[in-house]
Enzyme design. Structure first.
Site, mmCIF file in Angstrom:
data_model
loop_
_atom_site.group_PDB
_atom_site.id
_atom_site.type_symbol
_atom_site.label_atom_id
_atom_site.label_comp_id
_atom_site.label_asym_id
_atom_site.label_seq_id
_atom_site.Cartn_x
_atom_site.Cartn_y
_atom_site.Cartn_z
ATOM 1 N N LYS A 265 0.857 -1.195 0.000
ATOM 2 C CA LYS A 265 0.000 0.000 0.000
ATOM 3 C C LYS A 265 0.878 1.226 0.000
ATOM 4 C CE LYS A 265 -3.896 2.200 0.369
ATOM 5 N NZ LYS A 265 -3.488 2.913 -0.874
ATOM 6 N N GLN B 299 7.210 4.050 3.935
ATOM 7 C CA GLN B 299 5.789 3.660 3.950
ATOM 8 C C GLN B 299 5.572 2.392 4.766
ATOM 9 O OE1 GLN B 299 3.722 5.719 1.612
ATOM 10 N NE2 GLN B 299 2.089 5.038 2.959
ATOM 11 N N LYS C 225 5.480 3.460 8.403
ATOM 12 C CA LYS C 225 4.323 4.328 8.614
ATOM 13 C C LYS C 225 3.039 3.492 8.658
ATOM 14 C CE LYS C 225 3.968 7.446 5.445
ATOM 15 N NZ LYS C 225 3.598 8.349 4.328
ATOM 16 N N LYS D 97 5.540 2.024 -3.040
ATOM 17 C CA LYS D 97 5.434 3.359 -3.620
ATOM 18 C C LYS D 97 5.633 3.229 -5.117
ATOM 19 C CE LYS D 97 4.720 7.529 -2.125
ATOM 20 N NZ LYS D 97 4.084 7.973 -0.878
ATOM 21 N N GLY E 91 -2.758 8.301 -4.224
ATOM 22 C CA GLY E 91 -2.090 9.502 -4.709
ATOM 23 C C GLY E 91 -0.866 9.866 -3.888
ATOM 24 N N ASP E 92 -0.101 10.796 -4.407
ATOM 25 C CA ASP E 92 1.020 11.441 -3.717
ATOM 26 C C ASP E 92 1.235 12.743 -4.505
ATOM 27 O OD1 ASP E 92 3.268 10.710 -1.559
ATOM 28 O OD2 ASP E 92 4.300 11.688 -3.212
ATOM 29 N N THR F 118 -4.688 13.643 5.196
ATOM 30 C CA THR F 118 -3.276 13.806 5.563
ATOM 31 C C THR F 118 -3.101 15.073 6.396
ATOM 32 O OG1 THR F 118 -2.724 12.710 3.487
ATOM 33 C CG2 THR F 118 -0.904 13.735 4.695
ATOM 34 N N ASN G 132 -2.372 19.189 -1.808
ATOM 35 C CA ASN G 132 -3.413 18.509 -1.042
ATOM 36 C C ASN G 132 -3.130 18.495 0.462
ATOM 37 O OD1 ASN G 132 -3.853 15.451 0.124
ATOM 38 N ND2 ASN G 132 -5.682 16.286 -0.839
ATOM 39 N N SER H 19 -6.917 5.844 3.687
ATOM 40 C CA SER H 19 -6.953 4.929 2.533
ATOM 41 C C SER H 19 -7.342 3.529 3.009
ATOM 42 C CB SER H 19 -5.583 4.857 1.859
ATOM 43 O OG SER H 19 -5.388 5.931 0.968
HETATM 44 O O1 2IT Z 1 2.859 9.083 1.579
HETATM 45 C C1 2IT Z 1 1.734 8.603 1.766
HETATM 46 O O2 2IT Z 1 1.440 8.017 2.818
HETATM 47 C C2 2IT Z 1 0.751 8.749 0.692
HETATM 48 N N1 2IT Z 1 1.062 9.340 -0.322
HETATM 49 C C3 2IT Z 1 -0.610 8.118 0.824
HETATM 50 C C4 2IT Z 1 -0.564 6.676 0.500
HETATM 51 C C5 2IT Z 1 -1.896 5.983 0.461
HETATM 52 O O3 2IT Z 1 -1.882 4.795 0.104
HETATM 53 O O4 2IT Z 1 -2.914 6.578 0.773
#
Ligand code: 2IT
Length: 469
Positions: free
Chosen positions: A111, A132, A135, A147, A186-187, A231, A262, A401
Site C-alpha cells: 500500500k 511507507q 508508517k 510506492k 495519490g502522492d 493527511t 493537497n 486509505s
Molecule cells: O505518503 C503517503 O502516505 C501517501 N502518499 C498516501 C498513500 C496511500 O496509500 O494513501
C-alpha cells in the site's frame, strides 16, 4: 571522483554505528550502502530508521540475526520499472519511466501512493516505499509498504494530456496491483483527477468493477469522505496530541506551512478551523506571507492552484494581495509557534534548522515524507526543538486509505463524521503507542525514536513469525 562512489563512501563513513557494539546494525548499513551506491535518499532513511532501533535490536539480536530481518528489510520484495509512452495535444510522442516498488508485505497487501514529479527516480521510490512500510505499521491497519510513480512532470499539461499519460501508465501497472496484492493511491502530482483516469483504465483492462484496487477515488465510485482532507487533518490531530502532552493546545498558535498542494490544503483547513493561524504557504517559486492567516475562501483557492497545473505559489499572493518572497522558503524567515513542512523531501536542511533555533521556533511537525535531513533532525533535537516525525504525523492519509479499502470491501460508504472520528482515534493511538514504546525501553519523549521503534517492532515480529522468504 565519480558521484556514486562518493555517496557510498559518505554513508559508510557516516554510519553512526561505526566502531560501536551494535555491529549487526552497522554491518547491515554498510552492506546496504555498498549495494545501493547511487541512492542517497534511500540510505538516508535506512540510516535514520536503523539509528533509532538499537534498543529493540539489543533485546532480540539473536533472532533478528538468525532470520536476517534487517538484511531482508532493506531489500524490496520487488522493484518494477517500465516504459510509459504518451502523446501530447500537438500529436507529439514522449516517453517517461514508470515505477512500482513493492517493499514489504509482512503485515498486509502492499500500500502506498503514486508520485508524478520530474525528480522521481528509483532512489526516490525506494526511500518512499521503505518509509511507507513503517508508517503503515504505525497506523495499526493491515497494510504493507510500497510506492510508485513516474518522472512525468504535470506542470503545464492539459487534462487530456494527463488522462493519456495515466491511461498509458495503467497499461503496465494493472498487472501488478489488486485489492489483496497492492493498492496504490495519490502522492505529489496525483490527486482525485489522476486516480479517476487510472481507475477508468484499470476497469477497462480488468473487465470488472473492482474498486478496492486504488484509494483516493472520487465519491461517486467508491471513494471515502475525508480522504482528500485526511493527511492534513491527521497531521493536525497528531500535533494536538503532542501539544497536549506538553500541556498546551493549538488554539492561538501560529504556523508556517510549506507547499500548497493537497496536504498543505488539509492542514490549513483544519488549523484555521481550530483557531490556529497559518502565516505561510509556498511553491517551487517561493513563499507567500499572509499576515491575516490562510483561512476560509483562501484555503479553497489552494485547490484551484493545484488544478491549474501551474505549480506557482505567487498566484495566491497576487490574488489576495500578500507579500511574496521569490526563491525563498519560510524557514528562518518567519517566526511561528510551529513549522509544518508539507511540500517534499529534504526541504529542511541544516542551515534551516540553525535559523529555526535562532528564531526560537519550538516545534517541527513534519508532514511531507522525510522533509528534514538527518543532520538537521540531530541539530534540532540537540537544541531542544520538538520534532514530530512524518512517519507518524502524515500517517492519517494512508490510514484513511485503509478505511476506504474497508468501505469498499463492505460495499458501504460511511459518513464524514464516522471517518473523521476513526481518523482522530488512529492519530491519537499512534501517539499513545509511541509513548508506550518509549516507556517500555525507558527512553525520554523522543518521537522520532519512538515512531521508528514502534513501526519496526510489528514488521519485524511478522517477518520472524513467517520464516525466511
Ligand atoms: O505518503 C503517503 O502516505 C501517501 N502518499 C498516501 C498513500 C496511500 O496509500 O494513501
Amino acid at each position: 571522483m565519480h558521484a556514486t562512489k562518493v555517496y557510498h563512501i559518505i554513508y559508510i563513513e557516516k554510519n553512526p554505528y561505526r566502531g560501536s557494539t551494535m555491529s549487526y546494525i552497522s554491518d547491515v548499513i554498510d552492506q546496504t550502502a555498498a549495494k545501493n551506491k547511487s541512492q542517497p535518499q534511500f540510505m538516508q532513511t535506512v540510516t535514520e530508521v536503523f539509528t533509532s532501533i538499537e534498543p529493540a535490536v539489543k533485546q532480540n539480536e539473536e533472532q533478528l540475526k538468525k532470520f536476517c530481518v534487517l538484511e531482508r528489510m532493506v531489500e524490496p520484495d520487488r522493484q518494477i520499472m517500465f516504459r510509459v509512452p504518451w502523446m501530447d495535444d500537438k500529436g507529439q510522442f514522449h516517453v517517461n519511466r514508470g515505477f512500482r516498488v513493492q517493499f514489504n508485505n509482512a503485515i498486509g497487501p502492499y500500500k502506498g501512493g503514486l508520485r508524478f514529479h520530474k525528480s522521481v527516480d528509483l532512489d526516490t521510490m525506494k526511500f518512499l516505499a521503505f518509509e511507507q512500510t513503517f508508517k503503515n505499521s504505525l497506523t495499526s491497519l493491515p497494510m504493507g509498504g510500497a510506492k510508485g510513480g513516474s518522472d512525468f512532470d504535470p506542470t503545464g499539461k492539459s487534462d487530456a494530456e494527463i488522462m493519456r499519460f495515466c491511461q498509458s501508465f495503467m497499461m503496465e501497472l494493472y498487472r501488478h496491483i489488486g485489492p489483496d496484492l497492492d493498492v496504490p493511491a495519490g502522492d505529489i502530482g496525483v490527486g482525485g483527477r489522476e486516480i479517476g483516469f487510472l481507475f477508468g483504465q484499470y476497469k477497462k483492462i480488468a473487465g470488472h468493477f473492482n474498486n478496492g484496487v486504488l484509494t483516493g477515488k472520487g465519491l461517486s465510485y467508491g471513494g471515502s469522505l475525508i480522504r482528500p482532507e485526511a493527511t492534513g487533518y491527521g497531521a493536525t490531530y497528531f500535533l494536538i496530541e503532542v501539544l497536549k502532552h506538553q500541556g498546551e493546545s493549538l488554539k492561538g498558535k501560529t504556523f508556517c506551512i510549506s507547499g500548497f498542494g493537497n496536504v498543505a490544503w488539509g492542514a490549513a483547513k483544519k488549523i484555521s478551523e481550530l483557531g490556529g493561524k497559518v502565516l505561510t504557504i509556498s511553491g517551487p517559486d517561493g513563499f507567500v506571507y499572509d499576515a491575516d492567516g490562510v483561512s476560509g475562501e483562501k484555503v479553497d483557492y489552494l485547490l484551484e492552484m493545484r488544478a491549474s497545473n501551474r505549480n506557482r505559489a505567487q498566484d495566491y499572493a497576487e490574488k489576495f494581495g500578500c507579500e511574496f518572497f521569490a526563491g525563498k522558503k519560510p524557514w528562518g524567515n518567519v517566526k511561528a509557534d510551529v513549522y509544518m513542512p508539507c511540500a517534499t523531501q529534504n526541504e529542511v536542511d541544516l542551515e534551516d534548522a540553525k535559523a529555526m533555533v535562532k528564531l526560537g521556533v519550538p516545534v517541527l511537525n513534519e508532514v511531507s515524507n522525510m522533509p528534514t535531513t538527518n543532520e538537521a533532525i540531530a541539530y534540532l533535537q540537540q537544541h531542544g526543538v520538538l520534532v514530530a516525525p512524518s512517519k507518524a504525523v502524515n500517517a492519517g492519509g494512508v490510514a484513511t486509505s485503509g478505511l476506504e479499502m474497508t468501505q469498499n470491501s463492505e460495499r458501504l460508504q460511511w459518513t464524514a463524521e464516522e471517518v473523521d472520528g476513526k481518523l482522530r482515534n488512529i492519530m491519537s493511538n499512534i501517539h499513545s503507542k509511541i509513548v508506550e514504546t518509549l516507556d517500555a525501553y525507558a527512553l525520554p519523549y523522543n518521537l522520532v525514536a519512538g515512531a521508528n521503534l514502534a513501526g519496526f517492532k510489528k514488521v519485524a515480529d511478522a517477518m520472524i513469525e513467517q520464516g525466511v522468504y
